[in-house]
Design a protein around this motif. Structure first.
Motif, PDB file in Angstrom:
ATOM      1  N   GLU A   1      -9.905   0.787  11.601  1.00  0.00           N
ATOM      2  CA  GLU A   1     -11.356   0.807  11.383  1.00  0.00           C
ATOM      3  C   GLU A   1     -11.690   1.662  10.161  1.00  0.00           C
ATOM      4  OE1 GLU A   1     -12.870   4.072  14.489  1.00  0.00           O
ATOM      5  OE2 GLU A   1     -12.000   2.291  15.414  1.00  0.00           O
ATOM      6  N   ASP A   2     -12.892   1.441   9.656  1.00  0.00           N
ATOM      7  CA  ASP A   2     -13.380   2.219   8.531  1.00  0.00           C
ATOM      8  C   ASP A   2     -13.855   3.589   8.988  1.00  0.00           C
ATOM      9  OD1 ASP A   2     -12.886   0.177   6.735  1.00  0.00           O
ATOM     10  OD2 ASP A   2     -14.917  -0.643   6.852  1.00  0.00           O
ATOM     11  N   ASN A   3     -13.880   4.515   8.046  1.00  0.00           N
ATOM     12  CA  ASN A   3     -14.377   5.875   8.263  1.00  0.00           C
ATOM     13  C   ASN A   3     -13.656   6.574   9.412  1.00  0.00           C
ATOM     14  OD1 ASN A   3     -15.973   7.965   7.342  1.00  0.00           O
ATOM     15  ND2 ASN A   3     -17.610   7.506   8.779  1.00  0.00           N
ATOM     16  N   ASN A   4     -12.362   6.341   9.513  1.00  0.00           N
ATOM     17  CA  ASN A   4     -11.537   6.913  10.571  1.00  0.00           C
ATOM     18  C   ASN A   4     -11.178   8.346  10.185  1.00  0.00           C
ATOM     19  OD1 ASN A   4      -9.680   7.435  12.568  1.00  0.00           O
ATOM     20  ND2 ASN A   4      -8.541   5.526  12.288  1.00  0.00           N
ATOM     21  N   ARG A   5     -11.701   9.308  10.930  1.00  0.00           N
ATOM     22  CA  ARG A   5     -11.498  10.725  10.605  1.00  0.00           C
ATOM     23  C   ARG A   5     -10.544  11.426  11.562  1.00  0.00           C
ATOM     24  NH1 ARG A   5     -15.964  13.518   7.889  1.00  0.00           N
ATOM     25  NH2 ARG A   5     -17.215  11.960   6.845  1.00  0.00           N
ATOM     26  N   TYR A   6     -10.006  10.697  12.528  1.00  0.00           N
ATOM     27  CA  TYR A   6      -9.180  11.333  13.553  1.00  0.00           C
ATOM     28  C   TYR A   6      -7.722  10.922  13.422  1.00  0.00           C
ATOM     29  CZ  TYR A   6     -13.788  12.154  15.422  1.00  0.00           C
ATOM     30  OH  TYR A   6     -15.094  12.532  15.557  1.00  0.00           O
ATOM     31  N   SER A   7      -6.849  11.768  13.888  1.00  0.00           N
ATOM     32  CA  SER A   7      -5.418  11.474  13.836  1.00  0.00           C
ATOM     33  C   SER A   7      -5.074  10.383  14.851  1.00  0.00           C
ATOM     34  CB  SER A   7      -4.613  12.737  14.166  1.00  0.00           C
ATOM     35  OG  SER A   7      -4.732  13.042  15.544  1.00  0.00           O
TER      36      SER A   7
ATOM     37  N   TYR B   1       2.217   9.922  10.420  1.00  0.00           N
ATOM     38  CA  TYR B   1       1.803  10.997  11.322  1.00  0.00           C
ATOM     39  C   TYR B   1       2.937  11.271  12.294  1.00  0.00           C
ATOM     40  CZ  TYR B   1      -0.993  13.695  14.613  1.00  0.00           C
ATOM     41  OH  TYR B   1      -1.479  14.684  15.419  1.00  0.00           O
ATOM     42  N   GLN B   2       3.427  12.487  12.291  1.00  0.00           N
ATOM     43  CA  GLN B   2       4.545  12.910  13.138  1.00  0.00           C
ATOM     44  C   GLN B   2       5.733  11.949  13.025  1.00  0.00           C
ATOM     45  OE1 GLN B   2       2.913  13.588  17.073  1.00  0.00           O
ATOM     46  NE2 GLN B   2       1.950  15.513  16.420  1.00  0.00           N
ATOM     47  N   GLY B   3       6.017  11.547  11.788  1.00  0.00           N
ATOM     48  CA  GLY B   3       7.190  10.720  11.506  1.00  0.00           C
ATOM     49  C   GLY B   3       7.016   9.235  11.727  1.00  0.00           C
ATOM     50  N   VAL B   4       5.827   8.802  12.161  1.00  0.00           N
ATOM     51  CA  VAL B   4       5.570   7.387  12.423  1.00  0.00           C
ATOM     52  C   VAL B   4       4.510   6.899  11.439  1.00  0.00           C
ATOM     53  CG1 VAL B   4       4.745   5.709  14.130  1.00  0.00           C
ATOM     54  CG2 VAL B   4       6.110   7.678  14.864  1.00  0.00           C
ATOM     55  N   THR B   5       4.720   5.693  10.869  1.00  0.00           N
ATOM     56  CA  THR B   5       3.732   5.114   9.969  1.00  0.00           C
ATOM     57  C   THR B   5       2.699   4.358  10.802  1.00  0.00           C
ATOM     58  OG1 THR B   5       5.363   4.875   8.219  1.00  0.00           O
ATOM     59  CG2 THR B   5       3.351   3.575   8.010  1.00  0.00           C
TER      60      THR B   5
ATOM     61  N   ALA C   1       0.827  -1.201   0.000  1.00  0.00           N
ATOM     62  CA  ALA C   1       0.000   0.000   0.000  1.00  0.00           C
ATOM     63  C   ALA C   1       0.863   1.253   0.000  1.00  0.00           C
ATOM     64  CB  ALA C   1      -0.904  -0.004   1.222  1.00  0.00           C
ATOM     65  N   LYS C   2       0.419   2.241  -0.756  1.00  0.00           N
ATOM     66  CA  LYS C   2       1.108   3.516  -0.814  1.00  0.00           C
ATOM     67  C   LYS C   2       0.891   4.249   0.502  1.00  0.00           C
ATOM     68  CE  LYS C   2       1.392   7.092  -4.239  1.00  0.00           C
ATOM     69  NZ  LYS C   2       0.751   7.684  -5.390  1.00  0.00           N
ATOM     70  N   VAL C   3       1.935   4.853   1.029  1.00  0.00           N
ATOM     71  CA  VAL C   3       1.842   5.555   2.304  1.00  0.00           C
ATOM     72  C   VAL C   3       2.153   7.023   2.076  1.00  0.00           C
ATOM     73  CG1 VAL C   3       2.717   5.704   4.655  1.00  0.00           C
ATOM     74  CG2 VAL C   3       2.597   3.481   3.524  1.00  0.00           C
ATOM     75  N   GLY C   4       1.288   7.886   2.600  1.00  0.00           N
ATOM     76  CA  GLY C   4       1.526   9.318   2.513  1.00  0.00           C
ATOM     77  C   GLY C   4       1.337   9.950   3.874  1.00  0.00           C
ATOM     78  N   GLN C   5       1.591  11.234   3.941  1.00  0.00           N
ATOM     79  CA  GLN C   5       1.392  11.973   5.191  1.00  0.00           C
ATOM     80  C   GLN C   5      -0.088  11.957   5.565  1.00  0.00           C
ATOM     81  OE1 GLN C   5       3.670  13.402   7.290  1.00  0.00           O
ATOM     82  NE2 GLN C   5       5.207  12.435   6.018  1.00  0.00           N
ATOM     83  N   TRP C   6      -0.372  11.876   6.868  1.00  0.00           N
ATOM     84  CA  TRP C   6      -1.750  11.931   7.339  1.00  0.00           C
ATOM     85  C   TRP C   6      -2.326  13.307   7.010  1.00  0.00           C
ATOM     86  CZ3 TRP C   6      -4.701  14.888  10.645  1.00  0.00           C
ATOM     87  CH2 TRP C   6      -5.957  14.352  10.992  1.00  0.00           C
TER      88      TRP C   6
END
Length: 131
Positions: A114-120, A105-109, A82-87
């Motif tokens: 869960e689905d529909n995850n809208r929070y950091s 997020y903050q340098g950690v992958t 899977a492609k990984v990008g910045q949160w």
């Protein structure tokens, strides 16, 4: 490649090598298909147990399986390609993170649990696992 200068033994040997390689590749494809079926079975079972217990699917999986396998299942049995990008803060259902999505997020992958995850990962750590 010029086959005209090859002896029949050399040609037979080459055909055997090619056939062996094709057989090996077919077996790899069959194994990958079988693993995907196993992944789907585990996912379905975990979802059923989660529904019965009123907990998340990941909570059920984490009780019985190592985290590496949970991550593999979350990705559909496809591995970590899977492609990984910045949160990025989701602004709609279409941009929310689903199970198996990865983000830095903050340098950690992290992988979304869960689905529909809208929070950091910081705001909602139970929705993410650091990889």
């Amino acid at each position: 490649m010029d086959f005209s200068s090859m002896s029949s033994d050399e040609l037979s040997s080459m055909v055997s090598e090619v056939q062996s390689e094709l057989d090996r590749r077919k077996q790899i494809a069959n194994d990958a298909s079988s693993l995907a079926d196993v992944s789907k079975s585990f996912t379905d079972l975990a979802q059923s147990l989660a529904t019965l217990r009123g907990v998340s699917q990941n909570e059920v999986l984490s009780q019985y399986l190592p985290s590496e396998f949970i991550d593999w299942v979350a990705l559909g049995g496809t591995g970590s390609s899977a492609k990984v990008g910045q949160w990025v803060q989701p602004t709609s259902d279409e941009t929310a993170y689903d199970t198996g999505n990865r983000a830095i997020y903050q340098g950690v992958t992290y992988i979304s649990l869960e689905d529909n995850n809208r929070y950091s990962p910081q705001a909602y750590p139970q929705g993410w696992r650091a990889l």
